[in-house]
Write an enzyme that holds these catalytic residues in place. Sequence first.
Site, PDB file in Angstrom:
ATOM      1  N   GLU A  90     -24.599  31.340  70.136  1.00 17.84           N
ATOM      2  CA  GLU A  90     -23.849  32.067  69.105  1.00 17.84           C
ATOM      3  C   GLU A  90     -22.506  32.491  69.686  1.00 17.84           C
ATOM      4  O   GLU A  90     -22.426  32.936  70.837  1.00 17.84           O
ATOM      5  CB  GLU A  90     -24.568  33.352  68.644  1.00 17.84           C
ATOM      6  CG  GLU A  90     -25.801  33.111  67.823  1.00 17.84           C
ATOM      7  CD  GLU A  90     -26.465  34.409  67.358  1.00 17.84           C
ATOM      8  OE1 GLU A  90     -25.782  35.457  67.260  1.00 17.84           O
ATOM      9  OE2 GLU A  90     -27.684  34.369  67.103  1.00 17.84           O
ATOM     10  N   ARG A 144     -28.411  25.134  64.390  1.00 14.29           N
ATOM     11  CA  ARG A 144     -29.411  26.080  64.891  1.00 14.29           C
ATOM     12  C   ARG A 144     -29.856  26.973  63.733  1.00 14.29           C
ATOM     13  O   ARG A 144     -29.017  27.626  63.106  1.00 14.29           O
ATOM     14  CB  ARG A 144     -28.822  26.929  66.020  1.00 14.29           C
ATOM     15  CG  ARG A 144     -29.781  28.003  66.498  1.00 14.29           C
ATOM     16  CD  ARG A 144     -29.243  28.846  67.657  1.00 14.29           C
ATOM     17  NE  ARG A 144     -30.203  29.903  67.915  1.00 14.29           N
ATOM     18  CZ  ARG A 144     -29.915  31.201  68.007  1.00 14.29           C
ATOM     19  NH1 ARG A 144     -28.658  31.611  67.908  1.00 14.29           N
ATOM     20  NH2 ARG A 144     -30.862  32.086  68.197  1.00 14.29           N
ATOM     21  N   HIS A 199     -36.245  35.246  65.120  1.00 14.25           N
ATOM     22  CA  HIS A 199     -34.952  35.927  64.993  1.00 14.25           C
ATOM     23  C   HIS A 199     -35.215  37.223  64.208  1.00 14.25           C
ATOM     24  O   HIS A 199     -34.684  37.419  63.117  1.00 14.25           O
ATOM     25  CB  HIS A 199     -33.941  35.002  64.318  1.00 14.25           C
ATOM     26  CG  HIS A 199     -32.498  35.363  64.571  1.00 14.25           C
ATOM     27  ND1 HIS A 199     -31.569  34.467  65.081  1.00 14.25           N
ATOM     28  CD2 HIS A 199     -31.813  36.518  64.392  1.00 14.25           C
ATOM     29  CE1 HIS A 199     -30.375  35.060  65.180  1.00 14.25           C
ATOM     30  NE2 HIS A 199     -30.491  36.312  64.760  1.00 14.25           N
ATOM     31  N   ASN A 212     -25.599  34.138  73.760  1.00 17.50           N
ATOM     32  CA  ASN A 212     -24.848  34.595  72.588  1.00 17.50           C
ATOM     33  C   ASN A 212     -23.731  35.483  73.100  1.00 17.50           C
ATOM     34  O   ASN A 212     -23.979  36.526  73.703  1.00 17.50           O
ATOM     35  CB  ASN A 212     -25.756  35.390  71.638  1.00 17.50           C
ATOM     36  CG  ASN A 212     -26.848  34.520  71.016  1.00 17.50           C
ATOM     37  OD1 ASN A 212     -26.907  33.310  71.248  1.00 17.50           O
ATOM     38  ND2 ASN A 212     -27.709  35.134  70.219  1.00 17.50           N
TER      39      ASN A 212
HETATM   40  C1  FCB Z   1     -26.075  38.562  66.794  1.00 16.78           C
HETATM   41  C2  FCB Z   1     -27.272  38.159  65.968  1.00 16.78           C
HETATM   42  C3  FCB Z   1     -26.908  37.402  64.712  1.00 16.78           C
HETATM   43  C4  FCB Z   1     -25.707  38.001  64.041  1.00 16.78           C
HETATM   44  C5  FCB Z   1     -24.562  38.167  65.021  1.00 16.78           C
HETATM   45  C6  FCB Z   1     -23.290  38.703  64.416  1.00 16.78           C
HETATM   46  O1  FCB Z   1     -26.426  39.636  67.596  1.00 16.78           O
HETATM   47  O2  FCB Z   1     -28.135  37.357  66.748  1.00 16.78           O
HETATM   48  O3  FCB Z   1     -28.033  37.364  63.877  1.00 16.78           O
HETATM   49  O4  FCB Z   1     -26.044  39.209  63.463  1.00 16.78           O
HETATM   50  O5  FCB Z   1     -24.967  38.994  66.072  1.00 16.78           O
END
Ligand code: FCB
Length: 457
Positions: A365, A88, A132, A304
């Site tokens: 994430e 990704r 992003h 995430n």
């Molecule tokens: C998330 C973000 C990513 C990174 C992680 C630790 O909130 O999407 O870019 O900073 O945290």
Amino acid sequence: MTVLDEAAEPGALARRFPPAFAFGAATAAYQVEGSVNADGRGPSIWDTFSHTQGRTLNGDTGDVACDHYRRWASDLDLIAGLGLRAYRFSIAWPRIQPTGSGPANLAGLDFYDRLVDGLLARGVEPWATLYHWDLPQAVEDQGGWTTRDTIARFGDYAAIVARRLGDRLPRLITINEPRTHALIGHGTGRHAPGRTGWATALRVAHHLHLAHNAAARAVRAEAPAIRVGISHDVADLVPAGDGRDDAAAMARHDAAMRDWFVGPTFGRGYPSDLLAWYDAHGFVDGIDPAEARLAEPIDFLGVNYYRRERIAAAPVTDGWGIGSRVVDHVGEHAGNGWEISPGGLRAVLGRLHADYAPAELAITENGATFDEPAVIDGMIDDAARRSYLARHLAAAADAIEDGVPLVGYFAWSLLDNFEWALGYGTRFGLVHVDYETQAREPKASAHWYRSLLEAHR
Ligand code: FCB
């Protein structure tokens, strides 16, 4: 040092995932690419912000970052060498449209074209994120996400990307963490563009929702086969104490941090109790709540997930806040104070599945930062990260067994990188980056992940 539990035995864990599961790792353009002036790229709000004194730790910027823009081919070899099935990454809008509007900058598109082809050639599925957080500065100068004009511009940008890459991209995520971008970038001001105020943040959140819709429509018009999603960040919430105030604060926090953002994605509108609360505090300015009931259908929900948050009641002061605060540095926690709760991942996925029933979910994430151990005989023994990864993957497997239609898991992050306002001091990578030499060195966590993926083949 954290002790590995049985869940870390790769063979047994691997068998708990379906054959086509997308095991991957994630990055974002501004955090890794560098080469901020190359091939016609325009400045983004993160260039401006990181170059403004006092905004980032030690004044760190993404000027060089991991030099991924130039090292992309060897980075793809690294990805393939780790056995990742999916990668990704995010596309930098200012490389595609340097001022955020007008014709495409072909050199910028070429970069992502090579990246996508390079991934496919190595048998790795490309999952691209359109946004992003790196808004072209020229768009910010005209009001950025506080104005409705930016919605249509984002749709145009999405169409350009889909036209060029849509024949080869299986999946596309429109926006990464609208909550963080709205509340931290435009509320507390700790992220770019550094705007402040709760009302501003809510207006931005509204426009990000509409921009997601516009992008999803534009992408489908150009490339109907792409599976379109969005990545929301959702924490596992628990009340800090037994009292009613903390329970009420937690309910408000949940509505403010989860449903205010996830609800509109599914056409559910804004949570009505919270809308009334915001209205009473004068935070609703220039948004039409009916538009939060208009949603372009998504094919998958990206989640995430990083942490558990203990929520305590707090006063609303100076036109700011929702009467809650997060108590961190409690329980087992990562280097930045985030509480580690693998069970929370299972709970978060289960609740999203029960409340919103997305056709598919993917963990886009998940990861942690720790004080890095020394290199011993060439091996960076990040046992704490390996344990974090193993336990969260086991929780993901639990969720699958609970009936959650989970299709992928992306570790954050492939590489140590520019961690926004925290600069380079905070390392999240499976792979260590020496910022002096740009040497990459897979940590023990990366080796463990590779053994899991080998066992899964
Ligand atoms: C998330 C973000 C990513 C990174 C992680 C630790 O909130 O999407 O870019 O900073 O945290």
